[in-house]
Design a protein around this motif. Structure first.
Motif, PDB file in Angstrom:
ATOM      1  N   GLU A  14      14.357  44.160  68.452  1.00 34.40           N
ATOM      2  CA  GLU A  14      15.333  45.495  68.920  1.00 34.40           C
ATOM      3  C   GLU A  14      14.445  46.162  69.777  1.00 34.40           C
ATOM      4  O   GLU A  14      14.485  46.554  71.099  1.00 34.40           O
TER       5      GLU A  14
ATOM      6  N   GLN B  34      12.321  44.783  72.269  1.00 38.02           N
ATOM      7  CA  GLN B  34      12.469  45.056  74.132  1.00 38.02           C
ATOM      8  C   GLN B  34      13.649  46.716  74.481  1.00 38.02           C
ATOM      9  O   GLN B  34      12.906  46.312  75.004  1.00 38.02           O
TER      10      GLN B  34
ATOM     11  N   SER C 149       9.289  46.713  75.737  1.00 40.03           N
ATOM     12  CA  SER C 149       9.809  45.766  77.190  1.00 40.03           C
ATOM     13  C   SER C 149      10.417  46.858  78.374  1.00 40.03           C
ATOM     14  O   SER C 149       9.574  46.742  79.622  1.00 40.03           O
ATOM     15  N   GLU C 150      11.299  47.737  78.266  1.00 46.74           N
ATOM     16  CA  GLU C 150      12.166  47.854  79.007  1.00 46.74           C
ATOM     17  C   GLU C 150      11.286  49.432  79.472  1.00 46.74           C
ATOM     18  O   GLU C 150      11.079  49.338  81.026  1.00 46.74           O
TER      19      GLU C 150
END
Length: 332
Positions: A280, A283, A286-287
């Motif tokens: 999590e 991610q 990364s966003e």
């Protein structure tokens, strides 16, 4: 927070710091009660609550039956009536019988009641490996609770943070899971203020500056991350190490600022890899920072197996497993 100019400091380990936080909060607020298996006269299996029963008695330091669902259910009822219970689950591995009470009741009380019934309680529990506890005394279930809206999840790595974060958690109006790395209980000592103080929930800390890559960890694995960072520094790899301290709410801003400086990130945690909190974190980063990446985000974690007894050091992501990943990420 206390006034730093007036504080007195004493060397304490995490057991002593947590005990002191509980004692000071119980003195400050008579609504605070401690409850759990053997927490009273015995002082808990790790002696974290030792001496509290002598000062506060049966009414506020409550020995309970071996019934985790009952312990948490009772604490929820206490919180609904305005108390601030601090139930202890003797090992995080034993929290599962109370899972429904935590995720279906405690986490949703404020929402279901339109704010009329918050659930101010702190569930303390030792977690993780490193003491030869085997499959039933070594697990790291933090991701299960991070997944549940309405819960806050805290995991200190050292005595100073443990005392300040526990006090803040007890004063918070929402239910908090307070995971204590038992491997660190007596392994680390540091100067801790004798006075009461709080540290804000939701703030990570950069514990080592660097510019080659960002290395994120929490609890006992922070020390493995720092050890690995020291080792790769000899090869010219400069790691910026972040101690999350609070897992949820996540201090994403601190991680993003670091990644946008270093261009690389590695997360270390001892829970299994599949659906672990590291996924999590990567991610979310990364966003926010995908265009800053100079290497694939990476994790070093426990294995997707039951926690072993004889192969404990092969299961845990100790520094010797972290170092190769840091080198691969830095040289990508």
């Amino acid at each position: 927070m206390i006034d730093g100019a007036d504080e007195t400091m004493t060397q304490k380990n995490m057991v002593q710091a947590i005990n002191e936080a509980l004692r000071l909060e119980m003195r400050r607020d008579e609504r605070v009660v401690v409850m759990g298996e053997d927490v009273g006269k015995v002082g808990g299996v790790f002696r974290v609550t030792q001496g509290l029963w002598d000062e506060f008695g049966d009414g506020r330091v409550i020995d309970t039956p071996l019934n985790e669902g009952g312990i948490i259910g009772t604490a929820i009822g206490m919180a609904a009536y305005g108390m601030r219970p601090v139930p202890e689950i003797q090992f995080a591995d034993f929290i599962y019988p109370a899972f429904d009470q935590i995720v279906s009741e405690a986490a949703k009380s404020r929402y279901r009641s339109g704010g009329e019934y918050p659930c101010p309680m702190v569930i303390r529990t030792p977690y993780g490996g490193g003491i030869k506890g085997g499959a039933y005394h070594s697990q790291s279930p933090e991701a299960l609770f991070i997944h549940t809206a309405g819960l806050k999840v805290v995991c200190p790595s050292n005595p100073y943070d443990a005392k300040g974060l526990l006090a803040a958690a007890i004063q918070d109006d929402d239910p908090v899971l307070f995971f204590e790395p038992k491997r660190v209980y007596r392994a680390v000592k540091m100067d801790v203020p004798d006075e009461a103080y709080t540290l804000p929930l939701g703030e990570a800390k950069v514990v080592r500056e660097g510019d080659s890559l960002t290395l994120v960890a929490w609890g006992a694995m922070l020390y493995e991350a720092l050890s690995a960072a020291e080792q790769v520094a000899e090869q010219g790899i400069s790691c910026e190490v972040i101690d999350l301290r609070t897992l949820w709410p996540l201090d994403l801003d601190t991680i993003v600022r670091s990644v946008e400086k270093t261009g690389r990130i590695v997360v270390v945690h001892e829970a299994p890899k599949a659906c672990g909190f590291g996924a999590e974190i990567l991610q979310l980063v990364s966003e926010k920072s995908f265009l800053h990446f100079q290497a694939p985000p990476a994790r070093v974690t426990g294995w997707d197996t039951p926690f072993p007894y004889t192969l404990e050091n092969e299961y845990l992501p100790l520094a010797h497993r972290v170092v190769p990943q840091l080198i691969a990420t830095a040289n990508y």
